[in-house]
Design a protein around this motif. Structure first.
Motif, short mmCIF file in Angstrom:
data_model
loop_
_atom_site.label_atom_id
_atom_site.label_comp_id
_atom_site.label_asym_id
_atom_site.label_seq_id
_atom_site.Cartn_x
_atom_site.Cartn_y
_atom_site.Cartn_z
N UNK A 587 51.10 89.79 35.01
CA UNK A 587 50.11 88.66 34.67
C UNK A 587 48.79 88.84 35.11
N UNK A 588 48.47 89.72 35.94
CA UNK A 588 47.06 90.02 36.51
C UNK A 588 46.22 90.79 35.41
N UNK A 589 46.80 91.31 34.33
CA UNK A 589 46.01 92.15 33.39
C UNK A 589 45.15 91.98 33.01
N UNK A 590 44.94 90.52 32.54
CA UNK A 590 43.60 90.00 31.75
C UNK A 590 42.62 89.81 32.75
N UNK A 591 42.88 89.82 33.89
CA UNK A 591 41.76 89.83 35.14
C UNK A 591 41.29 91.22 35.21
N UNK A 592 42.22 92.03 35.45
CA UNK A 592 41.79 93.28 35.64
C UNK A 592 40.70 93.84 34.63
N UNK A 593 41.26 93.65 33.21
CA UNK A 593 40.62 94.15 32.12
C UNK A 593 39.04 93.58 32.04
N UNK A 594 39.22 92.31 32.53
CA UNK A 594 37.74 91.81 32.65
C UNK A 594 36.83 92.11 33.72
N UNK A 595 37.51 92.23 34.92
CA UNK A 595 36.59 92.93 36.06
C UNK A 595 36.19 94.36 35.77
N UNK A 596 36.87 95.08 34.62
CA UNK A 596 36.29 96.47 34.46
C UNK A 596 34.95 96.25 33.36
N UNK A 597 34.89 95.36 32.69
CA UNK A 597 34.16 95.13 31.38
C UNK A 597 33.11 94.13 31.59
N UNK A 598 33.28 93.23 32.54
CA UNK A 598 32.37 92.21 32.79
C UNK A 598 30.95 92.54 33.02
N UNK A 599 30.00 91.98 32.91
CA UNK A 599 28.45 92.21 33.24
C UNK A 599 28.41 91.16 34.41
#
Length: 860
Positions: A587-599
């Protein structure tokens, strides 16, 4: 063992050697040789601009000690570890452009009369604490220093002032520091060589001036004749009111811009009548001095008498900090028509009357903090039309008077329980650490004209009673509501429109408010909000669309976020989500992806964002997680689950029952209690009162009273509601007035069936609460009954509890109850607590209990 000691000593020596090497080098025209064990002047590059040689063993400096250093501007040879230090003839002749020479703090300094020959460019000479005597001024040491501007001779052995006639030639000398010498007398003949000079700073502080000749003023004329001072420091000279008056009369007419008498003994002090307070004659000698600043702080003035400053018409700053001022008589400030700043902080003022500040028509800043002011007359400040800043922090105010149009009002650390009926016209309004508890007062504050910054941190906001909604558009830009109890307000759906009119607010602090959830529309009116601080609350879930679109900076550190959705953070530029309770599953996958890609700029380090659950991932940084196994299509997962449910009816029914109970366990519990009451017993079981006066003694911090009353007392105490079954004891109602507090606590514990300690952060800070906890444990060991119930409320960790020895010993033998985070569990909790009150449990004293009893006794 010897080998280890040798290694340790060698390590220390090596570290000292490496440190010395680091400090002993030349780089970028700076030669740093402090603490280098030098005995002679080292070789340095010719382009050196700064040379630092302090804290060495250099015993002598001669004409050959320095090579030609034409670029050297600063030289320090202070604090040598040998004595005497000898400065020979023309010792600095190879330093023709030297500007600053520091020889200070050498225990004994021996100077040749020609030591400073050749230093025609020197502007600053520091000779402090060198045990120099009268000859340093009386001889021709400074004859070649035609550019000297600053001379520091403080902390020496000078007893008389007879400067050499060569001082006439030091035409640019502006600063002379003679503090902490032994100068006893000062007459006109002493300073004739300073005639015609205009000093920026001249210090004679900490000298025994006129201590040996009481009537020296009668024999000596003005010692400062034909001398002007920007700042004259006469602090710490032990002058009484009479001596100050005599001295100022002697220097009558001398031009002084700033005069300092810090650490004086003028005034009677508190509780004495035999010493004189300054009066209208004390400062009369300054009538023609054009004085702009007078500092008479850190003294014993008890009363400001009438017309005391009447001759100081040009004074702009008056500093009366830390005297013993308790009385300000009528017309005390008459004559101060140009005064801009008045400092009365750290005195003994208790009341301010209508006449207190009469005469201060130009005053802009009054500092009254750290007094004991509890009463202010309504007209005390109204006549001060120029007043812009008022500082009343750390007093005892419960009500406020009227103020003129202010820029800043500092009213923190008082006892205000409500806001004034009349608006305070100020841009900056500080009300921190008061007793404000009604959030409805904010609606009044928002309508104060011109207020842009409000500081309300560490008040007691926990309920809301408002007479009217916020009207109009507030000018507020910044508001700090941190460290209050807003959860108690919003969980009852009160004041949900409190921010509705704050369309211009840009910064809002709501940290440390025990917020478990945010009402959906709470930020609806904040269309200009840029920065929001929600740190250290109890938030576990955030809904998309909760925050305004204008928000760019959000602090959510120290909450209990489990698996936040990244859609919540899309408008942000800066985000802090450190130290949360992340559940590291798919369930935390979307946050992990966002943390790696966000500016978005993420505050804190990667290690501050870590997993808490499941246990095998505890402490693992989110940046270290791999989510390749979480790529299955959610629709396929739902389909498989549906097939599984369809083929497993029994299991499905069980899961539904579990879900219903989980979601509606509060309602289920109410049904259960209702049915059992009707089937088994129509009356609630009452406690046996034959042995005890009370069923339970509630021990809690006074700061938690509002919460305890709403959460526990009104649901358990029979005096609150007839349907409640218990007779409770608590301090605010049942303690005997006038009785020793410790006796009240002891009687409450021994006259009650059980003692219930409501442990919060405030409880752990309250010495009486911890003492009561000790008493209750003592009764446990005496009666061998489980008589102590510990209830933990708020965000207290096991580690925080175990830091307190009485609680640590309790936890080693018993379990505690924790106040539920979910509101629907409250009824179950209260039922469990009622059972614990009624339950009688005998215990056997084991060896471990004997040990704990000893610990409790020692703590007690």
């Amino acid at each position: 063992m010897l080998h280890q000691q040798l290694v340790f000593v060698f390590g220390i020596s090596l570290a000292s050697y490496i440190c010395a090497l680091k400090n002993c080098h030349s780089e970028d025209q700076v030669s740093l040789y402090n603490f280098c064990n030098l005995t002679d002047i080292p070789w340095v590059p010719k382009d050196t601009v700064k040379l630092l040689l302090s804290f060495n063993y250099i015993r002598q400096v001669s004409a050959t000690s320095f090579p030609l250093l034409e670029h050297l501007l600063l030289l320090e040879i202070g604090k040598q570890y040998v004595s005497p230090v000898t400065i020979g003839k023309e010792a600095f002749r190879n330093l023709p452009n030297l500007r600053v020479l520091d020889l200070g703090f050498n225990r004994i300094l021996q100077l040749d009369l020609d030591a400073f020959v050749g230093l025609s460019s020197l502007t600053v000479l520091r000779l402090f604490r060198n045990q120099l005597g009268d000859s340093i001024l009386e001889e021709r040491y400074f004859r070649d220093l035609s550019s000297l501007e600053e001379l520091d001779l403080s902390g020496n052995e000078i007893t008389e002032l007879h400067p050499h006639p060569l001082f006439y030639n030091l035409t640019v000398l502006k600063t002379v520091d003679l503090k902490s010498n032994h100068i006893a007398n000062l007459c006109q003949s002493n300073l004739t060589c300073f005639g015609g000079k205009h000093f920026l700073y001249f210090s004679l502080s900490s000298n025994p001036l006129y201590m040996t000749h009481e009537m020296a003023w009668a024999k000596c004329t003005n010692p400062f004749i034909n001398i002007r001072f920007n700042s004259l420091d006469l602090s710490e000279n032990g002058w009484s009111t009479e001596k100050v008056q005599y001295f100022l009369k002697a220097i009558k007419g001398t031009q002084i811009s700033a005069l300092t008498f810090r650490y004086h003994i003028m005034g009677s002090g508190f509780g004495f009548d035999n010493l004189r307070n300054p009066d209208s004659d004390t400062f009369a000698g300054l009538a023609r001095s054009d004085l702009r600043l007078l500092d008479i702080s850190n003294g014993y003035i008890f009363s400001l008498n009438s017309l005391i400053f009447q001759t100081l018409g040009n004074l702009e700053l008056l500093n009366l900090f830390k005297n013993k001022i308790n009385q300000i008589k009528s017309q005390a400030f008459f004559g101060l028509r140009n005064l801009k700043t008045l400092n009365l902080s750290s005195n003994l003022l208790g009341e301010l009357y209508d006449y207190t500040f009469d005469g201060l028509h130009s005053v802009m800043h009054i500092d009254l903090q750290q007094n004991h002011i509890g009463m202010i007359a309504q007209e005390a400040f109204r006549k001060l039309v120029s007043l812009k800043i008022i500082d009343l922090r750390d007093n005892a105010l419960k009500n406020l008077p009227s103020f003129p149009h202010l820029t800043s009002a500092f009213l923190g650390d008082n006892k205000l329980t409500s806001v004034p009926d009349t608006a305070i016209a100020a841009t900056h309004l500080e009300l921190e650490r008061n007793w404000l508890a009604n959030l409805g007062h904010l609606y009044i504050l928002f309508q104060f004209p011109g207020v842009q910054y409000i500081f309300l941190k560490q008040n007691r906001f926990s309920y809301c009673e408002k007479s009217d909604s916020a009207v109009g558009s507030s000018q507020l830009l910044y508001m700090d509501l941190g460290e209050n109890m807003l959860q108690l307000v919003w969980e009852r759906n009160l004041c949900l429109d409190v921010f509705g009119a704050l369309s211009k607010l840009e910064v809002l602090h709501l940290n440390n408010n025990y917020l478990a959830a945010l009402p959906p529309e709470i930020f609806r009116g904040l269309t200009s909000l840029r920065r929001l601080n929600l740190a250290f609350n109890l938030l576990s879930h955030l809904s998309p669309g909760l925050f305004p679109q204008s928000l760019t900076n959000l602090n959510l550190s120290g909450n209990q976020l489990l698996s936040p959705e990244p859609e919540v953070f899309m408008t942000l530029s800066i985000l802090d989500i450190t130290h949360n309770n992340y559940v590291c599953d798919c369930a935390l996958k979307s946050l992990l992806v966002w943390l790696n890609e966000t500016n978005v700029t993420l505050a804190g380090s990667h290690s501050d964002r870590y997993c808490v659950y499941p246990p095998e991932f505890a402490g693992v940084p989110l940046s270290s997680l791999i989510y390749d196994d979480c790529d299955e299509d959610e629709l396929q997962e739902t389909l498989r689950l549906s097939v599984f449910v369809f083929t497993s009816v029994t299991l499905t029914l069980f899961l539904m029952a579990v879900i219903i109970f989980t979601r509606c366990r509060g309602i289920c519990f109410v049904w259960y209690k209702t049915i059992t009451k009707k089937l088994i017993d129509n009356q609630p079981q009452a406690a046996d009162k034959s042995e005890y006066k009370y069923d339970a003694y509630l021990c809690f911090s006074k700061n938690d009273f509002e919460w305890v009353q709403n959460a526990l007392i009104k649901h358990l105490d029979s005096q609150y509601l007839d349907k409640n079954r218990f007779t409770l004891c608590f301090e605010e109602r049942d303690f005997l007035p006038g009785e020793e507090h410790i006796n009240n606590i002891r009687d409450a514990i021994w006259n009650s069936r059980k003692t219930i300690c409501i442990v919060t952060k405030q409880f752990l800070k309250d010495g009486w609460c911890v003492e009561a906890f000790n008493f209750a444990q003592s009764r446990y060991f005496c009666d061998l009954k489980d008589v102590l119930i510990m209830v933990v409320a708020g965000s207290l960790s096991q580690y925080q509890l175990m830091k307190h020895k009485p609680i640590q010993s309790f936890l080693q033998r018993s379990h505690y109850l924790r106040w539920p985070e979910d509101y629907q569990d409250v009824d179950w909790f209260l039922n469990n607590l009622s059972y614990q009150i009624l339950k009688e449990k005998k215990v056997k004293k084991k060896a471990r209990d004997i040990e704990l009893e000893t610990v409790a006794t020692l703590s007690h």
